[in-house]
Design a protein around this motif. Structure first.
Motif, PDB file in Angstrom:
ATOM      1  N   ILE A 113       0.966  -1.350   0.150  1.00  0.00           N
ATOM      2  CA  ILE A 113      -0.083   0.057  -0.040  1.00  0.00           C
ATOM      3  C   ILE A 113       0.766   1.183  -0.039  1.00  0.00           C
ATOM      4  O   ILE A 113       0.655   2.085  -0.777  1.00  0.00           O
ATOM      5  N   THR A 114       2.126   1.306   0.826  1.00  0.00           N
ATOM      6  CA  THR A 114       2.808   2.172   0.727  1.00  0.00           C
ATOM      7  C   THR A 114       3.752   2.427  -0.388  1.00  0.00           C
ATOM      8  O   THR A 114       3.714   3.614  -1.052  1.00  0.00           O
ATOM      9  N   LYS A 116       3.094   1.034  -3.685  1.00  0.00           N
ATOM     10  CA  LYS A 116       2.275   1.094  -4.902  1.00  0.00           C
ATOM     11  C   LYS A 116       1.275   2.051  -5.016  1.00  0.00           C
ATOM     12  O   LYS A 116       0.775   2.442  -4.025  1.00  0.00           O
ATOM     13  N   ASP A 117       0.941   2.255  -6.252  1.00  0.00           N
ATOM     14  CA  ASP A 117      -0.110   3.338  -6.340  1.00  0.00           C
ATOM     15  C   ASP A 117      -1.662   2.567  -6.062  1.00  0.00           C
ATOM     16  O   ASP A 117      -2.677   2.992  -5.705  1.00  0.00           O
ATOM     17  N   CYS A 118      -1.677   1.281  -6.454  1.00  0.00           N
ATOM     18  CA  CYS A 118      -2.883   0.421  -6.394  1.00  0.00           C
ATOM     19  C   CYS A 118      -2.562  -0.833  -5.616  1.00  0.00           C
ATOM     20  O   CYS A 118      -1.740  -1.598  -6.441  1.00  0.00           O
ATOM     21  N   THR A 119      -3.222  -1.468  -4.929  1.00  0.00           N
ATOM     22  CA  THR A 119      -3.244  -2.646  -4.187  1.00  0.00           C
ATOM     23  C   THR A 119      -4.616  -3.309  -4.001  1.00  0.00           C
ATOM     24  O   THR A 119      -5.186  -2.551  -3.522  1.00  0.00           O
ATOM     25  N   PHE A 219      -7.080   8.845  -0.717  1.00  0.00           N
ATOM     26  CA  PHE A 219      -6.887   7.523  -0.478  1.00  0.00           C
ATOM     27  C   PHE A 219      -8.373   6.817  -0.562  1.00  0.00           C
ATOM     28  O   PHE A 219      -9.155   7.143   0.286  1.00  0.00           O
ATOM     29  N   MET A 240      -8.688   7.121 -10.702  1.00  0.00           N
ATOM     30  CA  MET A 240      -7.665   7.736  -9.821  1.00  0.00           C
ATOM     31  C   MET A 240      -6.971   9.002 -10.384  1.00  0.00           C
ATOM     32  O   MET A 240      -6.825   9.064 -11.406  1.00  0.00           O
ATOM     33  N   SER A 244      -2.904  10.308  -5.598  1.00  0.00           N
ATOM     34  CA  SER A 244      -3.977   9.317  -5.114  1.00  0.00           C
ATOM     35  C   SER A 244      -3.481   7.968  -4.951  1.00  0.00           C
ATOM     36  O   SER A 244      -2.525   7.405  -5.580  1.00  0.00           O
ATOM     37  N   LYS A 245      -3.819   7.231  -3.923  1.00  0.00           N
ATOM     38  CA  LYS A 245      -3.633   5.824  -3.562  1.00  0.00           C
ATOM     39  C   LYS A 245      -4.978   4.991  -3.873  1.00  0.00           C
ATOM     40  O   LYS A 245      -6.180   5.577  -3.416  1.00  0.00           O
ATOM     41  N   GLN A 277       3.032  -1.090 -11.018  1.00  0.00           N
ATOM     42  CA  GLN A 277       2.505  -0.323  -9.994  1.00  0.00           C
ATOM     43  C   GLN A 277       1.238  -0.700  -9.416  1.00  0.00           C
ATOM     44  O   GLN A 277       0.417  -0.091  -8.635  1.00  0.00           O
TER      45      GLN A 277
END
Length: 306
Positions: A113-114, A116-119, A219, A240, A244-245, A277
């Motif tokens: 989560i920290t 990558k942009d998308c998890t 987020f 997105m 943003s995440k 990512q």
């Protein structure tokens, strides 16, 4: 074997041992050992004595930071019995709470989560997918890494009908977001959450309301993603914006769509697997962080269905 814990005071020792030595009883029963102590000096006998000593040492570290509950104790025992402690652990720090992330899969998830942009967090109920995502979101908001938290859920019922519920679509979906609200209340407090909702710093939105939007410095958490259609998932992922995440959570064994094969989560797992990512984190029954019986129930269903 003998073990001496370097405690600072009697309160810390009581925190480790539990009220009326309840924590020691749980460790002894779980690991089939006998534990006796005189103050901070412990004598442990049994085949798993070394394991029990490691659990007590983990509790010593934990006791320096917070009050230890049975849930924390269960997580320490589980981490040691599964030999599931990574060499470098990741914790989540909010103003009200430090979340100690236990299993290797959970560690991978919160780190992703920290990084990558998308998890995607995929796995059975009770593995901490949503809770840890909310914790990361609160942490990011308090650090000013993002300006808002957006919580999204598809309006698909798990065998129930939404129509009879009062209110507009947002109000109908609110009860289904209760686990997210509970996590927010725990990490921010009820009054703070209420104020942030009023200011739209925290937004709760049915998935249908996301169309046409671009979310910058946000987020964004999509919960119950197994109940999105392919078109909905594509629409959501393209919301997105800059800074943003996104975290998408779901359980592919609990799809409530009329045509489960058309789940947007299943489709995304195939289409996006090579995108560097985007991280896909898979949880197992051993990652369940609820009552021990819940873990056994999940495992029993997995074995029956396979």
């Amino acid at each position: 074997m003998k073990l001496s814990l370097e405690v600072n005071n009697l309160e810390q020792l009581a925190n480790i041992c539990g009220s009326l030595d309840k924590h020691l009883e749980v460790i002894a029963k779980s690991l089939d050992v006998v534990i006796n102590n005189k103050g901070s000096d412990f004598t442990i006998t049994g085949d798993s004595a070394a394991l029990a000593a490691k659990v007590l040492e983990d509790l010593l570290i934990l006791s320096d930071k917070q009050a230890i509950g049975l849930h924390d104790l269960e997580m320490c025992i589980k981490a040691r019995t599964h030999n599931d402690l990574p060499s470098q652990t990741v914790n989540i720090k909010t103003r009200r709470k430090i979340i100690h992330v236990r299993s290797a899969n959970q560690q991978h998830y919160v780190k992703s989560i920290t990084d990558k942009d998308c998890t995607f967090g995929i796995g059975p109920a009770g593995t901490g997918k949503t809770y840890l995502a909310v914790a990361r979101a609160v942490e990011a908001l308090e650090r000013s890494d993002v300006r808002r938290i957006v919580l999204v859920r598809p309006a698909v019922e798990a065998g129930e009908k939404l129509g009879f519920l009062p209110g507009d679509l947002t109000e109908k979906v609110d009860p289904y977001l209760r686990p997210i609200y509970d996590a927010l209340y725990e990490m921010l407090g009820f009054d703070k959450v209420t104020k942030l909702l009023d200011k739209n710093v925290i937004e709760v939105a049915p998935l249908a309301f996301m169309r046409g939007r671009t979310l910058n410095e946000s987020f964004i958490i999509l919960d119950e993603a197994q109940n999105t259609t392919i078109e909905q998932m594509k629409m959501f992922l393209t919301r997105m914006g800059f800074g943003s995440k996104m975290v998408i959570t779901g359980d592919i064994t609990q799809i409530d769509l009329a045509r489960p094969s058309q789940s947007g989560l299943l489709h995304a797992m195939k289409v996006l697997t090579d995108e560097d990512q985007i991280s896909f984190c898979h949880f197992e029954s051993k990652d369940v962080v609820r009552h021990k019986l819940v873990q056994r129930i999940v495992l029993a269903y997995e074995q029956f269905e396979s």
